[in-house]
Motif scaffolding. Structure first.
Motif, PDB file in Angstrom:
ATOM      1  N   LEU A 371      10.398  30.466  20.332  1.00 54.81           N
ATOM      2  CA  LEU A 371      11.231  30.158  21.817  1.00 54.81           C
ATOM      3  C   LEU A 371       9.951  29.782  22.262  1.00 54.81           C
ATOM      4  CD1 LEU A 371      11.647  34.704  22.826  1.00 54.81           C
ATOM      5  CD2 LEU A 371      13.020  32.640  21.998  1.00 54.81           C
ATOM      6  N   PRO A 372      10.606  28.284  23.373  1.00 54.84           N
ATOM      7  CA  PRO A 372       9.788  26.578  23.864  1.00 54.84           C
ATOM      8  C   PRO A 372       8.353  27.884  24.403  1.00 54.84           C
ATOM      9  CG  PRO A 372      11.827  26.474  24.272  1.00 54.84           C
ATOM     10  CD  PRO A 372      12.332  28.454  23.223  1.00 54.84           C
ATOM     11  N   GLU A 373       8.617  28.714  25.292  1.00 52.94           N
ATOM     12  CA  GLU A 373       7.304  29.440  25.608  1.00 52.94           C
ATOM     13  C   GLU A 373       6.676  29.777  25.230  1.00 52.94           C
ATOM     14  OE1 GLU A 373      10.948  32.139  26.235  1.00 52.94           O
ATOM     15  OE2 GLU A 373      10.638  30.042  26.560  1.00 52.94           O
ATOM     16  N   ARG A 374       6.806  30.616  23.688  1.00 48.08           N
ATOM     17  CA  ARG A 374       5.927  30.981  22.657  1.00 48.08           C
ATOM     18  C   ARG A 374       5.434  29.734  21.769  1.00 48.08           C
ATOM     19  NH1 ARG A 374       4.801  36.203  23.888  1.00 48.08           N
ATOM     20  NH2 ARG A 374       6.709  37.580  24.391  1.00 48.08           N
ATOM     21  N   ILE A 375       5.506  29.076  21.475  1.00 46.10           N
ATOM     22  CA  ILE A 375       5.348  27.767  21.607  1.00 46.10           C
ATOM     23  C   ILE A 375       4.309  27.098  22.132  1.00 46.10           C
ATOM     24  CG2 ILE A 375       6.294  25.282  20.291  1.00 46.10           C
ATOM     25  CD1 ILE A 375       8.561  25.921  19.498  1.00 46.10           C
ATOM     26  N   THR A 376       4.604  26.903  22.971  1.00 46.22           N
ATOM     27  CA  THR A 376       3.450  26.129  24.237  1.00 46.22           C
ATOM     28  C   THR A 376       2.165  27.615  24.152  1.00 46.22           C
ATOM     29  OG1 THR A 376       5.442  25.015  25.448  1.00 46.22           O
ATOM     30  CG2 THR A 376       2.808  24.950  26.921  1.00 46.22           C
ATOM     31  N   GLN A 377       2.310  28.532  24.399  1.00 47.87           N
ATOM     32  CA  GLN A 377       1.627  29.852  24.143  1.00 47.87           C
ATOM     33  C   GLN A 377       0.517  29.161  23.063  1.00 47.87           C
ATOM     34  OE1 GLN A 377       3.088  33.354  24.468  1.00 47.87           O
ATOM     35  NE2 GLN A 377       0.617  34.432  24.267  1.00 47.87           N
ATOM     36  N   ASP A 383      -6.231  25.473  18.199  1.00 48.35           N
ATOM     37  CA  ASP A 383      -5.416  23.372  17.427  1.00 48.35           C
ATOM     38  C   ASP A 383      -4.946  23.730  16.197  1.00 48.35           C
ATOM     39  OD1 ASP A 383      -7.284  23.657  19.720  1.00 48.35           O
ATOM     40  OD2 ASP A 383      -9.410  23.367  19.305  1.00 48.35           O
ATOM     41  N   ILE A 384      -4.686  24.797  16.026  1.00 47.34           N
ATOM     42  CA  ILE A 384      -4.117  24.523  14.296  1.00 47.34           C
ATOM     43  C   ILE A 384      -2.772  24.233  14.667  1.00 47.34           C
ATOM     44  CG2 ILE A 384      -2.625  26.911  15.481  1.00 47.34           C
ATOM     45  CD1 ILE A 384      -2.671  28.503  11.870  1.00 47.34           C
ATOM     46  N   HIS A 385      -2.693  23.411  13.243  1.00 52.44           N
ATOM     47  CA  HIS A 385      -1.378  22.988  12.923  1.00 52.44           C
ATOM     48  C   HIS A 385      -0.087  23.212  13.819  1.00 52.44           C
ATOM     49  CE1 HIS A 385       0.927  19.129  12.527  1.00 52.44           C
ATOM     50  NE2 HIS A 385       1.587  19.507  11.096  1.00 52.44           N
ATOM     51  N   VAL A 386       0.852  23.648  14.436  1.00 54.69           N
ATOM     52  CA  VAL A 386       2.495  24.437  14.980  1.00 54.69           C
ATOM     53  C   VAL A 386       2.960  23.009  14.449  1.00 54.69           C
ATOM     54  CG1 VAL A 386       3.051  24.761  16.353  1.00 54.69           C
ATOM     55  CG2 VAL A 386       1.203  25.193  16.445  1.00 54.69           C
ATOM     56  N   VAL A 387       4.159  23.820  13.201  1.00 57.88           N
ATOM     57  CA  VAL A 387       5.286  23.456  12.789  1.00 57.88           C
ATOM     58  C   VAL A 387       6.416  24.273  13.533  1.00 57.88           C
ATOM     59  CG1 VAL A 387       6.548  22.007  11.206  1.00 57.88           C
ATOM     60  CG2 VAL A 387       4.089  22.285  10.795  1.00 57.88           C
ATOM     61  N   TYR A 388       7.174  23.859  13.805  1.00 56.04           N
ATOM     62  CA  TYR A 388       8.483  24.730  14.673  1.00 56.04           C
ATOM     63  C   TYR A 388       9.610  24.417  14.338  1.00 56.04           C
ATOM     64  CZ  TYR A 388       8.122  21.823  18.788  1.00 56.04           C
ATOM     65  OH  TYR A 388       7.933  20.642  19.916  1.00 56.04           O
ATOM     66  N   THR A 390      13.252  25.525  17.049  1.00 59.68           N
ATOM     67  CA  THR A 390      13.805  25.829  18.486  1.00 59.68           C
ATOM     68  C   THR A 390      14.670  27.498  18.306  1.00 59.68           C
ATOM     69  OG1 THR A 390      14.675  24.651  19.753  1.00 59.68           O
ATOM     70  CG2 THR A 390      12.706  24.855  20.291  1.00 59.68           C
ATOM     71  N   PHE A 391      14.901  28.310  18.941  1.00 59.18           N
ATOM     72  CA  PHE A 391      16.021  28.780  18.054  1.00 59.18           C
ATOM     73  C   PHE A 391      18.162  27.732  18.797  1.00 59.18           C
ATOM     74  CE2 PHE A 391      15.413  28.863  22.694  1.00 59.18           C
ATOM     75  CZ  PHE A 391      16.987  29.133  23.004  1.00 59.18           C
ATOM     76  N   ASP A 392      17.854  27.070  19.680  1.00 57.40           N
ATOM     77  CA  ASP A 392      18.928  26.196  19.711  1.00 57.40           C
ATOM     78  C   ASP A 392      19.352  25.355  18.664  1.00 57.40           C
ATOM     79  OD1 ASP A 392      16.727  24.768  20.254  1.00 57.40           O
ATOM     80  OD2 ASP A 392      18.110  23.216  21.563  1.00 57.40           O
ATOM     81  N   ARG A 393      18.269  25.027  17.214  1.00 54.05           N
ATOM     82  CA  ARG A 393      18.745  23.933  16.255  1.00 54.05           C
ATOM     83  C   ARG A 393      19.710  24.918  14.958  1.00 54.05           C
ATOM     84  NH1 ARG A 393      14.866  19.665  16.079  1.00 54.05           N
ATOM     85  NH2 ARG A 393      14.446  19.170  18.369  1.00 54.05           N
ATOM     86  N   GLY A 394      20.254  23.398  14.685  1.00 54.03           N
ATOM     87  CA  GLY A 394      20.776  24.130  13.064  1.00 54.03           C
ATOM     88  C   GLY A 394      19.757  25.407  12.443  1.00 54.03           C
ATOM     89  N   ARG A 395      20.706  26.101  11.617  1.00 52.12           N
ATOM     90  CA  ARG A 395      20.104  27.130  10.550  1.00 52.12           C
ATOM     91  C   ARG A 395      19.649  25.862   9.364  1.00 52.12           C
ATOM     92  NH1 ARG A 395      23.410  32.783   9.590  1.00 52.12           N
ATOM     93  NH2 ARG A 395      22.961  33.363  11.567  1.00 52.12           N
TER      94      ARG A 395
END
Length: 571
Positions: A371-377, A383-388, A390-395
């Motif tokens: 979820l985009p809000e979880r990513i922002t949270q 400060d960890i490197h986040v790779v994500y 979202t649920f609207d992207r293809g599998r």
């Protein structure tokens, strides 16, 4: 009437004109001597036998009969053959008859079949290989120079051939610099210097404003070429194209962090192109060729501990994990919780503790279909490197991103460094694999599960140095429809922490190498607490456990006071 001597002085054309005036028929192809004999016979004059011009007397020995040569083209080897027709010995030449009678003309052959002719047949019976040798001496004809060239030109079926061009030395700027040499060869340093030397002119031909330094994680494609992903491992318009020749030359692998000079993208170009490579994973490009393969490294049991709690991070969840499910470098750990909110909170706390406490660790948080809000949270909390994704992207995009994150972790471990890979939702990662099977039925479950647990299989610690630690969170409510994935993951995990009410549930949490990771005081503390909580009601266990942990800041303080507190609780 003309006499014989007068006729001898006339040309063939004059003889034919004279014969025509006299009414004498001269057939075509008749020799001059025969024409004179026929004119004399028709006019009634005596025929002179030696009507041909006499040859001048030779004072020396008679000159040899000239040798006639025939050139025959052979289709077998395309080499000309020259043979000589020599006169047969013992046979004298017949004298010319006084009166030449016309030769009978042979009837034409029937159809298209050519007439058989033996002329030159003797040359086929005695072939001689042609070579550039001087021809036999011949008597020069009248009015011709006596000098004869001793060498004959090279002749084949296509005529005289020119001499082959002389080989000229290749100039230095056209010589092949990247020759294949042995790694142990002393010429290796020379080859490196040559590559640097010949790379500079290529860049000088391009404007300095059109070149920039680019860096990204390499993703290879099935066709051999690849791209440097410059934006969070995801495809973007700022990616840099890497040719297949560069990948083979520097032995690049998927997940390598490659840096080099690239040209700016023009209006007609879809991507920028990498001109040459300067670094691979922070090292010189040439020095990085001799590196180890991930599959060739020796895996060992986990013996080095990764502490999560500290005086700055006194959260009871982290302290309970350190006691009953300690994390070691190279661990394959599952964090189970009933809801996704609990798993996100647990991963966020672990990510914050790792990013703040461990400076020598390469930590990455992979959030598939989040979820985009979880990513922002989570990005705001640590400060960890986040790779994500979202649920609207293809599998397919999520699958490619997960594979690239896993390969990047392997490349870092090959250099002897420690990597921690956090997965926020393992259930979402397993659901991505469903798109790679025809249907979600029982025969395909094992195949899809194998693909999903590849990311867990990358976790290990090495004897040569370096490790990959994978901590994956699983929400039980998300795997109710596909429990096989959870069972399969539990089969390969060597550590598990089940969370309930914000703390570790002691009976369902474990670590295989717990005795190697905990100190003696921590082992005594864990055993005493476990025995005491077993006697309490199941509904009160977590509450009592939380009260004990919150009274102190660290597990060391709790180990010093546990005996007195337990006595008070029993009394």
């Amino acid at each position: 009437m003309l006499t014989s001597s007068q006729l001898q002085q006339m040309t063939v054309a004059q003889l034919r004109k004279y014969a025509k005036d006299q009414g004498i028929v001269i057939p075509a192809g008749m020799l001059k001597a025969h024409m004179i004999d026929k004119i004399l016979a028709s006019t009634g004059q005596p025929i002179v036998v030696s009507s041909l011009p006499s040859t001048p007397p030779v004072s020396a020995a008679p000159s040899p009969v000239p040798v006639r040569r025939a050139t025959i083209i052979a289709d077998d080897d395309d080499l000309p053959v020259m043979t000589a027709n020599k006169p047969m010995s013992g046979i004298t030449e017949k004298k010319r008859p006084s009166v030449s009678a016309p030769k009978p003309v042979a009837p034409p052959p029937k159809g298209n079949k050519p007439a058989f002719d033996l002329s030159g047949a003797r040359a086929w019976h005695n072939p001689q290989q042609f070579s550039n040798q001087p021809a036999p001496s011949e008597t020069p004809r009248a009015g011709q120079s006596a000098t004869v060239s001793s060498a004959r030109p090279t002749v084949n079926r296509f005529g005289p051939q020119p001499e082959p061009p002389k080989e000229e030395p290749i100039p230095a700027y056209r010589q092949h610099v990247y020759r294949s040499i042995s790694r142990k060869s002393p010429a290796l340093n020379e080859s490196r210097e040559a590559r640097r030397e010949y790379s500079v002119p290529a860049l000088e031909s391009i404007s300095a404003d059109d070149i920039y330094h680019g860096e990204g994680v390499l993703e290879t494609l099935p066709d051999g070429y690849g791209f440097l992903r410059t934006k969070l491992f995801m495809p973007s318009e700022n990616d840099i194209y890497v040719s297949a020749a560069q990948i083979r030359r520097f032995r690049l692998r998927q997940g390598d962090l490659v840096g080099g000079k690239a040209n700016l993208r023009k209006s007609m170009d879809k991507y920028s192109a990498l001109l040459y490579i300067t670094s691979v994973n922070g090292q010189e490009a040439d020095e990085h060729r001799q590196r180890r393969s991930f599959d060739d490294l020796t895996a060992l049991d986990t013996s080095k501990r990764l502490r999560l709690s500290s005086r700055e991070h006194t959260d009871p969840l982290l302290r309970s994990i350190d006691l009953y499910a300690p994390v070691g470098f190279g661990q394959r750990m599952l964090i189970k919780a009933q809801t996704k909110k609990e798993t996100y909170d647990a991963i966020a706390k672990i990510a914050e503790a790792i990013s703040a406490r461990q400076d020598d660790i390469n930590a990455t948080l992979f959030m598939p279909e989040a979820l985009p809000e979880r990513i922002t949270q989570i990005r705001n909390a640590s400060d960890i490197h986040v790779v994500y994704t979202t649920f609207d992207r293809g599998r397919e995009q999520t699958q490619r991103l997960g594979e690239l994150v896993m390969e990047r972790a392997k490349r870092v471990a090959e250099d002897g460094k420690d990597v921690v890979l956090l997965i926020s939702d393992y259930a979402a990662w397993t659901s991505v694999q469903k798109g790679y099977g025809p249907s979600y039925d029982r025969p395909n479950v094992r195949l899809l599960s194998q693909r999903a647990r590849r990311i867990l299989g990358a976790a290990r610690t090495f004897k040569e140095g370096g490790s990959v630690t994978v901590i994956a969170a699983v929400a039980l409510e998300a795997v109710e429809e596909s429990p096989f994935f959870l069972k399969d993951a539990m089969a390969v995990a060597n550590s598990c922490a089940t969370i309930e009410s914000g703390l570790v549930k002691i009976p369902e949490s474990f670590t295989f190498t717990k005795d190697k990771l905990l100190t003696e005081d921590e082992l005594n503390l864990a055993n005493k607490l476990e025995k005491f909580l077993e006697k309490q009601n199941e509904s009160e266990r977590q509450t009592i456990f939380n009260d004990i942990l919150t009274k102190t800041n660290t597990n060391r303080e709790l180990a010093n006071r546990i005996d007195s507190w337990l006595d008070l609780l029993r009394g």
